[in-house]
Design an enzyme around this catalytic site. Structure first.
Site, PDB file in Angstrom:
ATOM      1  N   GLU A  93      -3.170   6.444  14.325  1.00 17.03           N
ATOM      2  CA  GLU A  93      -2.932   5.727  13.251  1.00 17.03           C
ATOM      3  C   GLU A  93      -2.534   6.239  12.032  1.00 17.03           C
ATOM      4  O   GLU A  93      -2.436   7.368  11.863  1.00 17.03           O
ATOM      5  CB  GLU A  93      -4.322   4.899  12.792  1.00 17.03           C
ATOM      6  CG  GLU A  93      -4.873   4.064  13.846  1.00 17.03           C
ATOM      7  CD  GLU A  93      -6.238   3.452  13.607  1.00 17.03           C
ATOM      8  OE1 GLU A  93      -6.511   2.369  14.004  1.00 17.03           O
ATOM      9  OE2 GLU A  93      -6.880   3.876  12.678  1.00 17.03           O
TER      10      GLU A  93
ATOM     11  N   CYS B  18      -9.418   5.970   3.141  1.00 16.15           N
ATOM     12  CA  CYS B  18      -9.801   7.504   3.663  1.00 16.15           C
ATOM     13  C   CYS B  18     -10.806   7.525   4.546  1.00 16.15           C
ATOM     14  O   CYS B  18     -12.066   7.039   4.052  1.00 16.15           O
ATOM     15  CB  CYS B  18      -9.878   8.329   2.617  1.00 16.15           C
ATOM     16  SG  CYS B  18     -10.181  10.026   2.590  1.00 16.15           S
TER      17      CYS B  18
END
Length: 347
Positions: free
Chosen positions: A94, A339
């Site tokens: 990703e 994150c």
């Protein structure tokens, strides 16, 4: 037995030129093909319209172009874009496009899965399948650059190696990808707009310094107390804080480039005075700034974001000692693009 063809993008320009000379063609053909591969982003030898049909056939017989494909794309309510990128062997990584008013940043992956075992990170729960090739890293950037132009009418401005994987455990391929990204024959981006983030692989930080790289360095620190750091990031037992400190001092001595520490404050883990004082002390060893990052929970709930008061205690202590500290709010949480959340379910 069929011989497996080599990915042509693993060859340097000189190697391509040599290939054509060996095959009784002109060396400049290597320049043409190299431009198609990197500047023009060709995914097929048939795309190379200024190369003769016979030459294209010779390339087909000897090489492949292992390009990526954006399998799915999700857009967050805050504008963040997440790509699930399928590689030539079917594996998926990703990458993320993060827009702000002044910049568009690509967050790219360097490994399928991750070599490390940080307990708070979804990616770390994936088995490391393999390192990404330079072309696979480069293609992530190219795809996000196209999306930036399409959705925000501006080219990509920054790149951070903060996606899936530990970049310094795929060092050679990451460096090759950055060389192409910054080359005039690639994207021509300034290395000062690129940040490589590591969880603290000390010996590779020193190697980067010796190699005189021009990009920026970020370190996912999260605790300057050895016992806490080892608990939340078990692999760091192999890279203790004194060794990391020495490597960072060496980095700054060689590069004069300030370090960014990435730091999450968790409830009941590092939201205490001992941890605050330890971080302040660690930051004094080398010029730096600290990003206090909003935590993005993963399924089990073991790690929880600390209170605003606890985060403010860090900011006050750091600023009182002349250390720049900022709170970084995560983007793309609603599409698991923030994150620590990258963990494609198909891997």
């Amino acid at each position: 037995m069929q011989i497996e063809k080599k990915d042509i993008r693993a060859l340097s320009k000189d190697q391509l030129r040599d290939f054509f000379v060996i095959n009784k063609d002109k060396a400049f053909r290597g320049n043409q093909v190299y431009e198609w591969l990197w500047s023009k982003g060709a995914h097929s030898f048939e795309d190379m319209t200024n190369v003769s049909k016979g030459t294209r056939q010779m390339l087909v017989e000897n090489f492949v172009i292992n390009h990526i494909k954006v399998d799915t794309m999700q857009r967050s309510s805050d504008g963040t874009v997440k790509n699930a990128v399928r590689l030539h062997d079917g594996l998926i990584v990703e990458s993320v496009l993060i827009p702000t008013e002044t910049r568009t940043t690509a967050c790219v992956s360097s490994q399928v899965g991750c070599s490390l075992d940080c307990n708070f990170c979804a990616t770390a729960r994936l088995k490391r399948m393999r390192n990404l090739e330079p072309g696979e890293i480069y293609d992530q950037v190219l795809a996000i650059d196209r999306e930036s132009k399409l959705y925000f009418n501006r080219p990509l401005s920054n790149i951070v190696f903060m996606g899936m994987g530990e970049p310094l455990m795929n060092y050679n391929n990451v460096i090759k990808a950055i060389d192409m990204i910054t080359s005039s024959e690639g994207l021509g981006m300034s290395p000062k707009r690129i940040t490589v983030s590591t969880s603290g692989v000390s010996k590779m930080i020193k190697k980067m310094a010796d190699d005189e790289v021009k990009f920026k360095l970020a370190v996912s620190l999260h605790s300057a107390v050895e016992e806490i750091r080892n608990k939340i990031m078990p692999f760091t037992k192999s890279f203790p804080l004194p060794e990391l400190r020495e490597a960072l001092q060496y980095w700054y001595h060689k590069t004069k480039s300030k370090i960014t520490y990435e730091y999450v404050v968790w409830k009941g883990i590092n939201d205490n005075k001992e941890s605050v004082d330890a971080l302040v002390k660690f930051c004094k060893h080398v010029p730096c700034k600290v990003n206090l990052i909003e935590y993005n929970p993963i399924d089990d709930g073991e790690f929880q974001q600390a209170s605003p008061e606890s985060i403010n205690a860090y900011i006050k202590a750091l600023e009182a000692n002349g250390i720049i500290a900022k709170v970084r709010h995560s983007r793309g949480k609603d599409i698991d693009a923030a994150c620590g959340q990258l963990a494609n379910k198909e891997i």
